[in-house]
Every structure is written in structure tokens, then in C-alpha cells.
Design a protein around this motif. Structure first.
Motif, PDB file in Angstrom:
ATOM      1  N   THR A 120       3.159   7.618  13.963  1.00 19.40           N
ATOM      2  CA  THR A 120       1.973   7.767  14.813  1.00 19.40           C
ATOM      3  C   THR A 120       0.908   8.589  14.095  1.00 19.40           C
ATOM      4  N   ARG A 121       1.325   9.655  13.416  1.00 21.88           N
ATOM      5  CA  ARG A 121       0.392  10.486  12.647  1.00 21.88           C
ATOM      6  C   ARG A 121      -0.342   9.645  11.606  1.00 21.88           C
ATOM      7  N   THR A 122       0.396   8.808  10.905  1.00 25.20           N
ATOM      8  CA  THR A 122      -0.196   7.967   9.871  1.00 25.20           C
ATOM      9  C   THR A 122      -1.151   6.935  10.473  1.00 25.20           C
ATOM     10  N   LYS A 123      -0.703   6.255  11.495  1.00 26.17           N
ATOM     11  CA  LYS A 123      -1.513   5.183  12.098  1.00 26.17           C
ATOM     12  C   LYS A 123      -2.769   5.728  12.785  1.00 26.17           C
ATOM     13  N   HIS A 124      -2.667   6.883  13.430  1.00 20.08           N
ATOM     14  CA  HIS A 124      -3.782   7.417  14.210  1.00 20.08           C
ATOM     15  C   HIS A 124      -4.602   8.464  13.447  1.00 20.08           C
ATOM     16  N   PHE A 140      -4.161  11.707  12.222  1.00 22.49           N
ATOM     17  CA  PHE A 140      -4.301  13.115  12.591  1.00 22.49           C
ATOM     18  C   PHE A 140      -3.396  13.940  11.688  1.00 22.49           C
ATOM     19  N   HIS A 141      -3.638  15.239  11.641  1.00 22.40           N
ATOM     20  CA  HIS A 141      -2.863  16.144  10.807  1.00 22.40           C
ATOM     21  C   HIS A 141      -1.946  16.980  11.688  1.00 22.40           C
ATOM     22  N   VAL A 142      -0.705  17.123  11.243  1.00 21.55           N
ATOM     23  CA  VAL A 142       0.261  17.974  11.927  1.00 21.55           C
ATOM     24  C   VAL A 142       0.370  19.263  11.120  1.00 21.55           C
ATOM     25  N   VAL A 151       8.910  19.436  23.498  1.00 22.70           N
ATOM     26  CA  VAL A 151       8.325  19.336  22.161  1.00 22.70           C
ATOM     27  C   VAL A 151       7.094  20.222  22.112  1.00 22.70           C
ATOM     28  N   HIS A 152       6.908  20.907  20.975  1.00 21.77           N
ATOM     29  CA  HIS A 152       5.671  21.638  20.705  1.00 21.77           C
ATOM     30  C   HIS A 152       5.067  21.071  19.428  1.00 21.77           C
ATOM     31  N   LEU A 153       3.753  20.820  19.462  1.00 24.49           N
ATOM     32  CA  LEU A 153       3.032  20.334  18.289  1.00 24.49           C
ATOM     33  C   LEU A 153       1.775  21.164  18.096  1.00 24.49           C
ATOM     34  N   LEU A 154       1.408  21.398  16.845  1.00 22.43           N
ATOM     35  CA  LEU A 154       0.108  21.959  16.497  1.00 22.43           C
ATOM     36  C   LEU A 154      -0.540  20.941  15.587  1.00 22.43           C
ATOM     37  N   LEU A 155      -1.650  20.360  16.058  1.00 19.75           N
ATOM     38  CA  LEU A 155      -2.253  19.264  15.305  1.00 19.75           C
ATOM     39  C   LEU A 155      -3.762  19.177  15.487  1.00 19.75           C
ATOM     40  N   THR A 156      -4.351  18.331  14.658  1.00 18.88           N
ATOM     41  CA  THR A 156      -5.781  18.057  14.764  1.00 18.88           C
ATOM     42  C   THR A 156      -5.975  16.869  15.693  1.00 18.88           C
ATOM     43  N   GLU A 157      -7.227  16.619  16.041  1.00 18.44           N
ATOM     44  CA  GLU A 157      -7.533  15.421  16.813  1.00 18.44           C
ATOM     45  C   GLU A 157      -7.494  14.203  15.890  1.00 18.44           C
ATOM     46  N   ALA A 165       8.374  28.091   4.947  1.00 15.69           N
ATOM     47  CA  ALA A 165       9.215  29.125   4.330  1.00 15.69           C
ATOM     48  C   ALA A 165       9.638  28.766   2.907  1.00 15.69           C
ATOM     49  N   PHE A 166       9.938  27.477   2.681  1.00 17.15           N
ATOM     50  CA  PHE A 166      10.533  27.073   1.404  1.00 17.15           C
ATOM     51  C   PHE A 166       9.771  25.946   0.704  1.00 17.15           C
ATOM     52  N   ASN A 167       8.622  25.563   1.243  1.00 15.76           N
ATOM     53  CA  ASN A 167       7.840  24.436   0.709  1.00 15.76           C
ATOM     54  C   ASN A 167       8.701  23.168   0.633  1.00 15.76           C
ATOM     55  N   GLU A 168       9.561  23.010   1.618  1.00 17.44           N
ATOM     56  CA  GLU A 168      10.501  21.893   1.670  1.00 17.44           C
ATOM     57  C   GLU A 168       9.916  20.764   2.514  1.00 17.44           C
ATOM     58  N   PRO A 169       9.734  19.587   1.933  1.00 16.53           N
ATOM     59  CA  PRO A 169       9.196  18.483   2.743  1.00 16.53           C
ATOM     60  C   PRO A 169      10.195  18.051   3.812  1.00 16.53           C
ATOM     61  N   GLY A 170       9.659  17.584   4.914  1.00 21.65           N
ATOM     62  CA  GLY A 170      10.503  17.117   6.013  1.00 21.65           C
ATOM     63  C   GLY A 170      10.090  15.713   6.417  1.00 21.65           C
ATOM     64  N   PRO A 171      10.578  15.257   7.559  1.00 18.26           N
ATOM     65  CA  PRO A 171      10.294  13.894   7.993  1.00 18.26           C
ATOM     66  C   PRO A 171       8.842  13.680   8.447  1.00 18.26           C
ATOM     67  N   VAL A 172       8.134  14.762   8.736  1.00 17.77           N
ATOM     68  CA  VAL A 172       6.732  14.669   9.155  1.00 17.77           C
ATOM     69  C   VAL A 172       5.880  15.398   8.116  1.00 17.77           C
ATOM     70  N   HIS A 173       4.855  14.719   7.636  1.00 20.51           N
ATOM     71  CA  HIS A 173       3.956  15.340   6.656  1.00 20.51           C
ATOM     72  C   HIS A 173       3.197  16.480   7.326  1.00 20.51           C
ATOM     73  N   ILE A 174       3.267  17.654   6.705  1.00 20.12           N
ATOM     74  CA  ILE A 174       2.598  18.842   7.230  1.00 20.12           C
ATOM     75  C   ILE A 174       1.344  19.104   6.400  1.00 20.12           C
ATOM     76  N   THR A 175       0.239  19.308   7.094  1.00 21.13           N
ATOM     77  CA  THR A 175      -0.989  19.762   6.459  1.00 21.13           C
ATOM     78  C   THR A 175      -0.995  21.273   6.576  1.00 21.13           C
ATOM     79  N   PRO A 176      -0.876  21.971   5.445  1.00 20.76           N
ATOM     80  CA  PRO A 176      -0.831  23.446   5.537  1.00 20.76           C
ATOM     81  C   PRO A 176      -2.095  24.002   6.145  1.00 20.76           C
ATOM     82  N   ALA A 177      -1.909  25.025   6.925  1.00 21.58           N
ATOM     83  CA  ALA A 177      -3.065  25.647   7.593  1.00 21.58           C
ATOM     84  C   ALA A 177      -3.783  26.584   6.636  1.00 21.58           C
TER      85      ALA A 177
END
Length: 154
Positions: free
Chosen positions: A44-48, A50-52, A62-68, A142-154
Motif C-alpha cells: 500500500t505504501r508503494t502504490k499510494h 506515502f512514507h512510513v 496498529v500504530h503508524l507514523l507516516l506522511t500523507e 536501533a541497528f539500521n536493519e531493514p524490515g518488511p516495510v521501507h522506513i523513511t528516516p525522520a
């Protein structure tokens, strides 16, 4: 008829979102269900577009911090995420119909919300330390470890 709910979009602010499983049931109580939701969140992040910036998947919310999103309303993106996950389930009802949306407009609030997100599994007595809960963005920070969702660092 007004519902008393005010949402402020197109502000350029980040959004701290919370949405819950119906009647706080632990529908996200298995690793497989949490993994499925994270896969759908990334799609959904990719298709729409937005940045998580942060997330945590708890057994019943669920808690999310994201852009529009760039090309659609935030509410549409969340609706798509929730509907797509619901189609993977056998329960008739999966989600509470609404979601909580808090505009994050300062650096102090961004840090506060990320800490809240990452400490949620500890506060709920699911793990002793945030890095032990794999269904959050904590390990990225904490560890710069990629996960299943691409994170845009704040």
C-alpha cells in the motif's frame, strides 16, 4: 450530521495513526497475521506513495507514523490497507470502523510518537525490550536493519 471528528489533511504534517481490531480482539495475535499486515502495508505504501517513519503491529491494534499519500487521501490509503487485510481473514468483522489521527507538527512530537510506538510492546508486557518485538520499526532505528516495510528516516 457531524460526527465530532476533525481531521487535518494537506498540512504537510506527519500523521500518527491508531486503528484497532474489532472489540479489541487479538486478530493480529499470530506472527503470520502480523507478517501479512506488514506485507500489505508495504504494498500500500508503494502504490499510494506515502512514507512510513514508524510502525508497530500489536495483537489487537496498529500504530503508524507516516506522511500523507502523494496522489490520494490518507483515509483512502488506510481503507485500502484495512480492506486488503480483512480479505485474508475468516472473521466477518476485523477492524473497528474508525481510526485515530493525530497531526505531528514538531520534532518533539515526532520523537515522542516514535518512542511511544517502539515502547508499546514493552508497555503491553509482550517483550522486555523493544528490539525483541520484530513487528515494529525499532530495529531499523536501533541497528539500521531493514524490515518488511521501507522506513523513511525522520
Amino acid at each position: 450530521m457531524s460526527t465530532g471528528l476533525n481531521r487535518f489533511h494537506s498540512t504537510g504534517d506527519l500523521h500518527f495513526l491508531t486503528f484497532s481490531c474489532v472489540r479489541k480482539r487479538p486478530i493480529l495475535g499470530t506472527p503470520e497475521s502480523r507478517d501479512t499486515l506488514l506485507r500489505i502495508l508495504e504494498e500500500t505504501r508503494t502504490k499510494h506513495s506515502f512514507h512510513v517513519l514508524g510502525y508497530v503491529i500489536m495483537p489487537n491494534h496498529v500504530h503508524l507514523l507516516l506522511t500523507e499519500p502523494e496522489h490520494t487521501k490518507l483515509s483512502v490509503s488506510i481503507q485500502v490497507l484495512k480492506q486488503r487485510f480483512s480479505r485474508t481473514r475468516t472473521e466477518e468483522y476485523v477492524w473497528e470502523p474508525r481510526y485515530y489521527d493525530f497531526n505531528v507538527y514538531t520534532e518533539r512530537k515526532r520523537i515522542e510518537k516514535l518512542r511511544y510506538i517502539h515502547r508499546n510492546p514493552v508497555a503491553s508486557n509482550l517483550v522486555l525490550e523493544p528490539h525483541l518485538w520484530p513487528w515494529s520499526s525499532f530495529r531499523f532505528y536501533a541497528f539500521n536493519e531493514p524490515g518488511p516495510v521501507h522506513i523513511t528516516p525522520a
